[in-house]
Enzyme design. Structure first.
Site, short mmCIF file in Angstrom:
data_model
loop_
_atom_site.label_atom_id
_atom_site.label_comp_id
_atom_site.label_asym_id
_atom_site.label_seq_id
_atom_site.Cartn_x
_atom_site.Cartn_y
_atom_site.Cartn_z
N ASN A 1 0.81 -1.23 0.00
CA ASN A 1 0.00 0.00 0.00
C ASN A 1 0.84 1.27 0.00
O ASN A 1 0.30 2.36 0.14
CB ASN A 1 -0.92 0.01 1.22
CG ASN A 1 -0.15 0.16 2.53
OD1 ASN A 1 0.87 -0.49 2.72
ND2 ASN A 1 -0.64 1.00 3.43
N TYR A 2 2.16 1.17 -0.16
CA TYR A 2 3.02 2.35 -0.13
C TYR A 2 3.01 3.06 -1.48
O TYR A 2 2.74 2.45 -2.53
CB TYR A 2 4.46 1.96 0.20
CG TYR A 2 4.72 1.62 1.65
CD1 TYR A 2 3.73 1.73 2.62
CD2 TYR A 2 5.97 1.18 2.06
CE1 TYR A 2 3.98 1.41 3.95
CE2 TYR A 2 6.25 0.86 3.39
CZ TYR A 2 5.24 0.98 4.32
OH TYR A 2 5.50 0.66 5.63
N GLY A 3 3.35 4.34 -1.44
CA GLY A 3 3.51 5.11 -2.66
C GLY A 3 2.30 5.95 -3.04
O GLY A 3 2.23 6.47 -4.15
#
Length: 728
Positions: free
Chosen positions: A437-439
């Site tokens: 779920n990063y970015g």
């Protein structure tokens, strides 16, 4: 001749002390800045040394062999961890099937011996020597002990090069055509043509010949007396007309300096790259047990994992091989010089040859260089040489500074993210932390990381940790959590985005109190057994949750958790109560996130003022909704103390805060989450801070051990959570 009065004085002093003749050359980057010589090349006829004189260089030859091997590794034709028998099947006989390319490069293969009775003519018969080496028994299991492979080193690795070269060229031709001529080191020769023999300096013992005791035991096996490199034997032209890869090269100082300049410039010269910078950086780490006594060398051999002799602090002065007519060790090295980018001053002693220097940014302070980064000769433009720490009980070693990839593809656009990743590799960072779920959008950070590491020479050196639990599809009720269904789907999606067939660590971003712990553990175990995951981790967990998972894994025979990724900083020290002692007890790696408190500890926020526009806590910032108690009066009291300590050390508050976590007991790899290249450099430089007891006491007074000034460490199943009856 490129020289000055200091160099001329040093050369004159060398001759005064007994040198017969000397060449010295040095590069700064791509520029030849020193090219000087003095003395006699052949005392019999008085022939003088000039810039074109050639010298036998003995074991400097091993640096050429090691670099040729790395060219093949760079092309994907050789893997240092693969057995020699992968490329040379006959070599796998008589207990040698486990000897890898890396074992030979680091002189730990147990095969230092050469055929007895060889003379100069016999060294030219490569087929006979390699057949003998393929049939010999090792003296010890691979990797167990250090035995300097004086001459066998070159024949074994030279045969690997010949067999993996698509054209099957012998080593001397490969070296000449793939390395020496392309980089402009024309006067580096493994086999010297007869028409150049008149240029070779004659070896002499000098005014005080050493008394050399007869060799016995293992040293005699490694170097039979008929081929022992010395002035009595190696003036025979047959040693130069034969290919003796580990000991027989001849070169001029300027050609040798050109070769070492390529290494000093991180594998690049004249605008062309030959070896990846991250590969060279990794190869300059000391090999395992580098300070052990070597039975052949009769001392310690301070050698890196790539086969290069290392500089910097070592158990004994670095021994490099020679380029001068006296038969004694002669230096040739690649180093990076601390100072401005103008030409450095030259030392006034130690006549040298074939050295190279490359500019690197000077440090912004003068202090001793404490762990986790030791100040020594390095291959980066930064100021640190990375320390590698055990990743819990796994046997894997990771960099003390880890790269947190939360911002990649979001506040750090893709181009800046790639620059940060390349810089991290140059610094020696090998632990990358990302998540599904990063970015700023599901999978974006993983995609950026995957594209940046797509080249095998990069991916193979990096330990990637990715995670699953957080929502990735708000419209799907199963688009989050730790169910078997979700974890397996997310792992497979992560593999596609990361462009790899496995992740090194797959982490539960959180435990889920509504799901029995054996559910995610069984799914994770299946992923390990399927080869898609190497190790398992958890993040931001209560100590009891981790212990419960360890008990369940043991009870059901599952792969266990080996790493925890908690928030840890000066403002929230609650992990010191139970989590860190638990991790030390059960052998878990601890890789803290939020060492700067999401930016609170950088000093950019001021008492009584709203967070600046564009900051993480500013209006619309990524952490605007998490301010909570992070801007209380107590927090600013801590910041006031940190500001004073930072000023005393001439560092930024961000560097001080990062260094504090880096030095905490029980910590493995501290995650730096940069938005800009400068953020990463700042974290790397923080290792230079020389903490005092007074500094630490001042921090403890305002941010007590085990206490919370502001909150980050909030496990979902925290201390007040009551497990439901079906949890296990």
């Amino acid at each position: 001749m490129r020289s000055d009065d200091r160099i001329e004085a040093a050369l004159a002093r060398a001759v005064e002390l007994g040198e017969v003749g000397v060449q010295v050359a040095a590069y700064l980057g791509d520029e030849l800045i020193v090219d000087a010589w003095t003395g006699v090349a052949d005392p019999r006829d008085g022939r003088a040394v000039d810039g074109d004189t050639l010298f036998p260089v003995f074991s400097v030859s091993k640096a050429l062999v090691a670099t040729a091997i790395q060219l093949q590794c760079e092309r994907g034709l050789v893997d240092m961890e693969q057995p020699i028998a992968t490329y040379w099947p006959e070599y796998g006989r008589r207990g040698k099937q486990g000897i890898t390319v890396g074992h030979v490069l680091t002189h730990c293969a147990g095969v230092p011996h050469m055929p007895p009775g060889l003379d100069a003519g016999g060294l030219a018969d490569h087929d006979a020597i390699t057949t003998w080496l393929a049939d010999v028994e090792p003296l010890h299991p691979p990797g167990e002990r250090s035995m300097y492979h004086s001459i066998s080193f070159g024949y074994i690795l030279g045969e690997v090069i010949r067999r993996t070269d698509p054209s099957h060229r012998p080593y001397d031709r490969f070296l000449r055509e793939e390395l020496c001529l392309p980089i402009g080191a024309d006067d580096v020769w493994d086999v010297l043509p007869a028409e150049h023999e008149h240029r070779v300096a004659r070896l002499t013992w000098g005014p005080n010949p050493p008394k050399r005791a007869p060799m016995t035991g293992v040293p005699l096996l490694s170097m039979p007396p008929e081929i022992r490199p010395d002035a009595d034997r190696w003036n025979d032209p047959r040693f130069r007309s034969s290919s003796i890869p580990a000991a027989g090269a001849v070169m001029s100082a300027r050609a040798g300096a050109r070769f070492f300049s390529m290494l000093a410039n991180r594998g690049e010269i004249a605008g062309r790259r030959y070896i990846a910078a991250d590969r060279l950086l990794a190869l300059t780490s000391p090999r395992p047990n580098a300070d052990e006594f070597d039975e052949v060398y009769q001392g310690t051999t301070w050698i890196g994992t790539g086969g290069y002799w290392l500089g910097g602090e070592s158990p004994r002065p670095t021994r490099c091989s020679a380029v001068r007519p006296r038969c004694s060790p002669t230096p040739g090295w690649a180093d990076r010089w601390d100072g401005p980018t103008s030409r450095p001053g030259w030392p006034s002693s130690s006549p040298t040859t074939g050295c190279s220097s490359a500019p690197r940014r000077a440090p912004n302070r003068s202090s001793r260089w404490p762990t986790p980064c030791a100040r020594s000769r390095d291959w980066t433009e930064g100021v640190t040489t990375m320390e590698y720490r055990p990743f819990g009980r796994t046997g894997v070693r990771v960099s003390a500074l880890g790269l947190g990839c939360w911002m990649f593809g979001d506040r750090a656009d893709e181009a800046e993210s790639v620059r940060i990743i390349d810089r991290a590799l140059d610094l020696g960072v090998n632990f990358f932390d990302t998540a599904n779920n990063y970015g700023g959008a599901p999978g974006r950070s993983e995609s950026v990381v995957g594209a940046a590491l797509a080249k095998p020479s990069k991916r193979d050196r990096v330990v990637i940790n990715t995670k699953a639990y957080m929502p990735v599809d708000t419209e799907d009720p199963n688009g989050r959590g730790v169910s078997r269904r979700h974890l397996i789907r997310q792992c497979e999606a992560s593999l596609r985005r990361l462009r790899t067939d496995h992740v090194d660590v797959f982490t539960l971003h959180r435990f889920d109190p509504d799901v029995p712990v054996d559910e995610p553990l069984r799914a994770l175990d299946d992923l390990v057994r399927a080869g898609k995951v190497r190790y398992l981790g958890v993040s931001t967990s209560a100590a009891w949750e981790v212990v419960e998972s360890l008990w369940v894994a043991k009870e059901f025979g599952l792969n266990r958790i080996v790493a925890e990724t908690p928030p840890y900083n000066i403002l929230d020290r609650r992990v010191e109560r139970e989590l860190l002692p638990m991790a030390a007890t059960f052998g878990l790696a601890v890789n803290p996130w939020a060492p700067l408190g999401g930016g609170v500890l950088t000093g950019q926020y001021r008492r009584g003022e709203p967070p600046p526009a564009g900051s993480r806590y500013g209006a619309g910032g990524v952490l605007a909704g998490f301010a909570g108690d992070r801007f209380s009066e107590a927090v600013f009291d801590v910041l006031d103390v940190l500001r004073v300590i930072a000023a005393r050390h001439d560092v930024t508050m961000a560097q001080l805060a990062f260094s504090w976590v880096l030095r905490r007991p029980g910590v493995t790899s501290v995650l730096c989450g940069p938005e800009r290249l400068a953020d990463l450099d700042s974290c790397a430089e923080s290792a230079a801070i020389d903490w005092t007891a007074e500094d630490l006491d001042a921090i403890d007074a305002v941010a007590p051990p085990g206490d919370k000034i502001a909150g980050w460490y909030e496990p979902i199943g925290g201390p007040r959570f009551r497990p439901h009856p079906g949890r296990v």
